[in-house]
Scaffold this motif. Sequence first.
Motif, PDB file in Angstrom:
ATOM      1  N   ASN A 111       0.826  -1.201   0.000  1.00  0.00           N
ATOM      2  CA  ASN A 111       0.000   0.000   0.000  1.00  0.00           C
ATOM      3  C   ASN A 111       0.862   1.253   0.000  1.00  0.00           C
ATOM      4  OD1 ASN A 111      -2.673  -1.048   0.003  1.00  0.00           O
ATOM      5  ND2 ASN A 111      -2.428  -1.637   2.141  1.00  0.00           N
ATOM      6  N   LYS A 115      -5.868   5.521   1.827  1.00  0.00           N
ATOM      7  CA  LYS A 115      -5.265   5.260   3.135  1.00  0.00           C
ATOM      8  C   LYS A 115      -6.236   5.520   4.281  1.00  0.00           C
ATOM      9  CE  LYS A 115      -0.851   4.028   2.732  1.00  0.00           C
ATOM     10  NZ  LYS A 115      -0.195   2.992   3.560  1.00  0.00           N
ATOM     11  N   ALA A 156      -5.837   9.385   7.159  1.00  0.00           N
ATOM     12  CA  ALA A 156      -4.952   8.343   6.648  1.00  0.00           C
ATOM     13  C   ALA A 156      -4.302   7.567   7.789  1.00  0.00           C
ATOM     14  CB  ALA A 156      -3.864   8.966   5.773  1.00  0.00           C
ATOM     15  N   PRO A 207       1.410   7.573   2.291  1.00  0.00           N
ATOM     16  CA  PRO A 207       1.518   6.644   1.158  1.00  0.00           C
ATOM     17  C   PRO A 207       2.950   6.368   0.732  1.00  0.00           C
ATOM     18  CG  PRO A 207      -0.075   8.399   0.710  1.00  0.00           C
ATOM     19  CD  PRO A 207       0.682   8.801   1.936  1.00  0.00           C
TER      20      PRO A 207
END
Length: 320
Positions: free
Chosen positions: A126, A148, A307, A311
């Motif tokens: 991810n 996320k 999130a 990321p």
Amino acid sequence: MAEYFDAEHAQAVAALEARFAARTEWPTWLLIAGVYGGWFATLLMVRHHALSLHAAAPLLAVLCAWHMSMQHELLHGHPTQYAFLNKLLGFAPLTIWFPYTLYRDTHLEHHRDEALTLPGLDPETNYVPAGEWQRWPAWRRALWHARKSFVGRMVVSPPMSAAAVLAAAFKALRTRDRRYAPMWIVHGACVAALLFALQHWAGVPWWFYLLAVTWPALSLATIRSLYEHRAAPDPKARIAINEAGAAMRLLFLNNNYHLVHHDLPSLAWYNLPRAYHLRRADYADKCADFVIRGGYGELLRRYAWKATDAPVHPFGNGAA
């Protein structure tokens, strides 16, 4: 390869695998019958106007998400020791977008714990490498930020995942990589036959099935993977334990006990809770307390719009 804490732990796990359920695999056979039987029965009720399309859609979506969890068990060697037979049992493309063979191959590659979460090495990561992130347009970064969060993941992850799979297939076609060409031909034929049967036998429009069944099914499935891995120096600290409630454990076939599954990948789904509670404190220590004790409800409360983490992978700078 199974990982045990000590000889006593290995003996306890062996005792689980010697039980009647594990020897006969009756829970998995019952699961397979329940998933396919429930899916077919729902369609039969739609065909005979005993159930409306809109009432059937959420039932079918849950069954399709459950089917994906079932496929995960099949590729890990249940209910039979024959990979080809397990493949036949899970080959039906109920959720349309992801061929069983591709899922099997990428997921087994994901089980290299030393490569977990690393972009370019873990096919289920991810995270994005920093160098690539800098080259992306703002809209693409926004999508990755959205996936996320709990709500964002349910909304954007299904189309993003489907697009990524299809893009990889077209890239292979352009570069004349024919490794998965037979798989895509067979999968495409099965999908076409399934959608034709849904439209002309069950009375479920093909577009309705794609939008109102498979998309929500993928959304449900993405909840499990929202925060089951994190970036951490120790590979075992990258794998979560989620102490989910009974309904979500059943939907995900106890794969929420994710560290236990990674350590004991051949242990059947119905034995994972027992295996976890045998050494609960040890597993918490092993994953550096990456334990979500409030289950998926806790994830929803904490990360509905926020999130889980960034990321960009903090140290995985390989090419994605």
